[in-house]
Design an enzyme around this catalytic site. Structure first.
Site, PDB file in Angstrom:
ATOM      1  N   LYS A   1      -0.658   7.087 -21.333  1.00 10.60           N
ATOM      2  CA  LYS A   1       0.360   7.805 -20.193  1.00 10.60           C
ATOM      3  C   LYS A   1       1.667   6.662 -19.538  1.00 10.60           C
ATOM      4  O   LYS A   1       1.497   5.703 -19.817  1.00 10.60           O
ATOM      5  CB  LYS A   1      -0.498   8.222 -19.215  1.00 10.60           C
ATOM      6  CG  LYS A   1      -1.867   7.871 -18.735  1.00 10.60           C
ATOM      7  CD  LYS A   1      -2.436   8.145 -17.961  1.00 10.60           C
ATOM      8  CE  LYS A   1      -3.409   7.238 -17.031  1.00 10.60           C
ATOM      9  NZ  LYS A   1      -4.580   7.590 -15.921  1.00 10.60           N
TER      10      LYS A   1
ATOM     11  N   ARG B   1     -11.110  14.706  -7.888  1.00 10.05           N
ATOM     12  CA  ARG B   1      -9.872  14.574  -8.062  1.00 10.05           C
ATOM     13  C   ARG B   1      -9.656  15.811  -8.941  1.00 10.05           C
ATOM     14  O   ARG B   1      -8.549  17.149  -8.960  1.00 10.05           O
ATOM     15  CB  ARG B   1     -10.052  13.388  -8.859  1.00 10.05           C
ATOM     16  CG  ARG B   1      -8.080  13.409  -8.775  1.00 10.05           C
ATOM     17  CD  ARG B   1      -7.897  11.661  -9.642  1.00 10.05           C
ATOM     18  NE  ARG B   1      -8.046  11.788 -10.597  1.00 10.05           N
ATOM     19  CZ  ARG B   1      -7.952  10.371 -11.422  1.00 10.05           C
ATOM     20  NH1 ARG B   1      -7.444   9.852 -10.512  1.00 10.05           N
ATOM     21  NH2 ARG B   1      -8.084   9.994 -12.590  1.00 10.05           N
TER      22      ARG B   1
ATOM     23  N   TYR C   1      13.155 -15.179   3.048  1.00  7.96           N
ATOM     24  CA  TYR C   1      13.267 -14.317   4.090  1.00  7.96           C
ATOM     25  C   TYR C   1      12.419 -14.002   5.144  1.00  7.96           C
ATOM     26  O   TYR C   1      10.972 -14.649   4.342  1.00  7.96           O
ATOM     27  CB  TYR C   1      13.811 -12.493   3.744  1.00  7.96           C
ATOM     28  CG  TYR C   1      14.770 -12.376   2.913  1.00  7.96           C
ATOM     29  CD1 TYR C   1      15.950 -12.420   3.509  1.00  7.96           C
ATOM     30  CD2 TYR C   1      14.751 -12.117   1.401  1.00  7.96           C
ATOM     31  CE1 TYR C   1      17.228 -11.940   2.840  1.00  7.96           C
ATOM     32  CE2 TYR C   1      16.612 -12.137   0.906  1.00  7.96           C
ATOM     33  CZ  TYR C   1      17.227 -11.887   1.760  1.00  7.96           C
ATOM     34  OH  TYR C   1      18.659 -11.731   1.296  1.00  7.96           O
TER      35      TYR C   1
ATOM     36  N   MET D   1      14.993 -10.085  -4.401  1.00  8.77           N
ATOM     37  CA  MET D   1      14.893  -8.447  -5.085  1.00  8.77           C
ATOM     38  C   MET D   1      15.060  -9.264  -6.012  1.00  8.77           C
ATOM     39  O   MET D   1      14.580  -8.567  -6.948  1.00  8.77           O
ATOM     40  CB  MET D   1      16.637  -8.011  -4.224  1.00  8.77           C
ATOM     41  CG  MET D   1      16.991  -6.015  -5.190  1.00  8.77           C
ATOM     42  SD  MET D   1      18.351  -5.877  -5.078  1.00  8.77           S
ATOM     43  CE  MET D   1      17.794  -4.948  -3.524  1.00  8.77           C
TER      44      MET D   1
END
Length: 367
Positions: free
Chosen positions: A39, A135, A264, A312
């Site tokens: 999956k 679930r 940053y 990024m």
């Protein structure tokens, strides 16, 4: 020249890990078969790539999306296929029958859809019981009605009983699975029709740690890709090989004085003069943005750590103890030589997320 980042996919390692799962399952049940769980695009490794690599080994393939199952059939995959969330509307059923799929049934409405369907062949089903994961799955109270539907529906073929462990990776060992096994046994005892049916319970953690849970079918997932399901035992200790290695290079080196900041937000402040390597990899490549200072990284074959906030397209690492390492030095973000589980733990996540988050812009090299 392309940007120096790539993910290397080692198909021999994938085959090794599947065979290990098979062997471990057959310790508990010599006749056990193993669904290769592919999956989520084979956990980011490539659906068709993974299925093709295992086509001559796997007893069957387990996945989520009907369209993916159809694409595998049309690519020539002939093994049984299991849809782990089953089907979602009546129109799906004819496709499931046409492509010879096995479906998980986890709610009464699905059985009602099956009962009303007109199909060219009966569908094998996995009847999922809720033993505490809360679930998916049928409850005790729903089982009698479920069996009535199964017994009167000509569109339902062979039935396998299924559940899913919530804590098989826990540290309290046997207690982590016993409570669910006991619930599963009680549910079956309360329904005579369920006696003697084949069972599928074991995920990667149960396959590796609890041989007695191996029923007719096991469902190895993360272990196929070289990740450990346990916080207290590494993939290498379990005999697993990394399938995905995310690699890049140093593209710049900065010399930072004590008191200066990196990245940053200035979250890393140098306490002493520091050589900082800049790596061509960032969160847009799939590296976790929340991986803070101290996340392990391999540079020129030596372990060091990341510094500051991930950008990024870049991240910083500490080269202070690697004085001869400079621009163009090879970097392993995770994989061969740098376990994905370690990187994930440092970033407060799990290796599943690292693999699945690999960005499409990262070139793949298949071995």
């Amino acid at each position: 020249m392309p940007r120096p980042i790539e993910a290397r996919i080692d198909l021999a390692a994938l085959r090794h890990n599947y065979l290990l799962a098979q062997r471990r399952a057959r310790v508990g049940n010599p006749a056990a078969q193993a669904w290769a769980v592919i999956k989520a695009n084979a956990y980011g490794h490539g659906l068709l790539r993974a299925a093709g690599a295992l086509a001559d080994l796997a007893d069957g393939f387990a996945l989520l999306d009907l369209a993916d199952a159809v694409s595998l059939r049309e690519a020539g995959i002939r093994q049984p296929m299991l849809l782990l969330e089953g089907f979602f509307e009546p129109a799906d059923l004819e496709i499931c029958a046409q492509y010879r799929l096995t479906v998980v049934v986890h709610r009464l409405e699905q059985l009602l859809m099956l009962g009303r369907a007109v199909l060219p062949a009966a569908l094998p089903i996995y009847l999922k019981l809720n033993t505490g994961m809360n679930r998916l799955g049928l409850s005790d109270d729903e089982l009698p009605a479920a069996w009535r539907e199964i017994e009167r529906a000509s569109t339902i073929g062979p039935v396998t009983l299924m559940s899913h462990f919530a804590e098989a990776d826990g540290t309290e060992r046997e207690r982590c699975i016993d409570w669910q096994l006991q619930r599963f046994a009680r549910m079956i005892e309360g329904c005579a029709a369920a006696a003697g049916l084949p069972v599928s319970l074991a995920n990667s953690a149960a396959i590796l740690r609890y041989a007695r849970t191996a029923g007719a079918w096991v469902r190895p997932g993360i272990m196929l890709y070289g990740g450990s399901p346990f916080a207290d035992e590494s993939a290498a200790q379990l005999g697993l090989a990394p399938v995905m290695t995310l690699r890049s290079r140093i593209i710049a080196v900065q010399h930072v004085e004590a008191g200066e900041r990196v990245g940053y937000g200035g979250t890393f402040v140098a306490r002493q003069p520091t050589r900082v390597g800049i790596v061509a990899c960032g969160y847009a490549d799939g590296y976790p943005r929340h991986a803070g200072t101290g996340t392990p990284i391999l540079v020129a074959g030596e372990r060091t750590q990341t510094l500051g906030r991930v950008s990024m397209d870049m991240l910083a690492c500490d080269l202070s103890e690697l004085p001869t390492v400079g621009v163009d030095a090879p970097v392993v973000l995770w994989g061969e030589g740098m376990p994905a589980d370690e990187v994930a733990a440092a970033a407060g996540t799990i290796s599943y997320e690292l693999f699945c988050a690999l960005a499409r812009r990262v070139p793949l090299v298949v071995v």
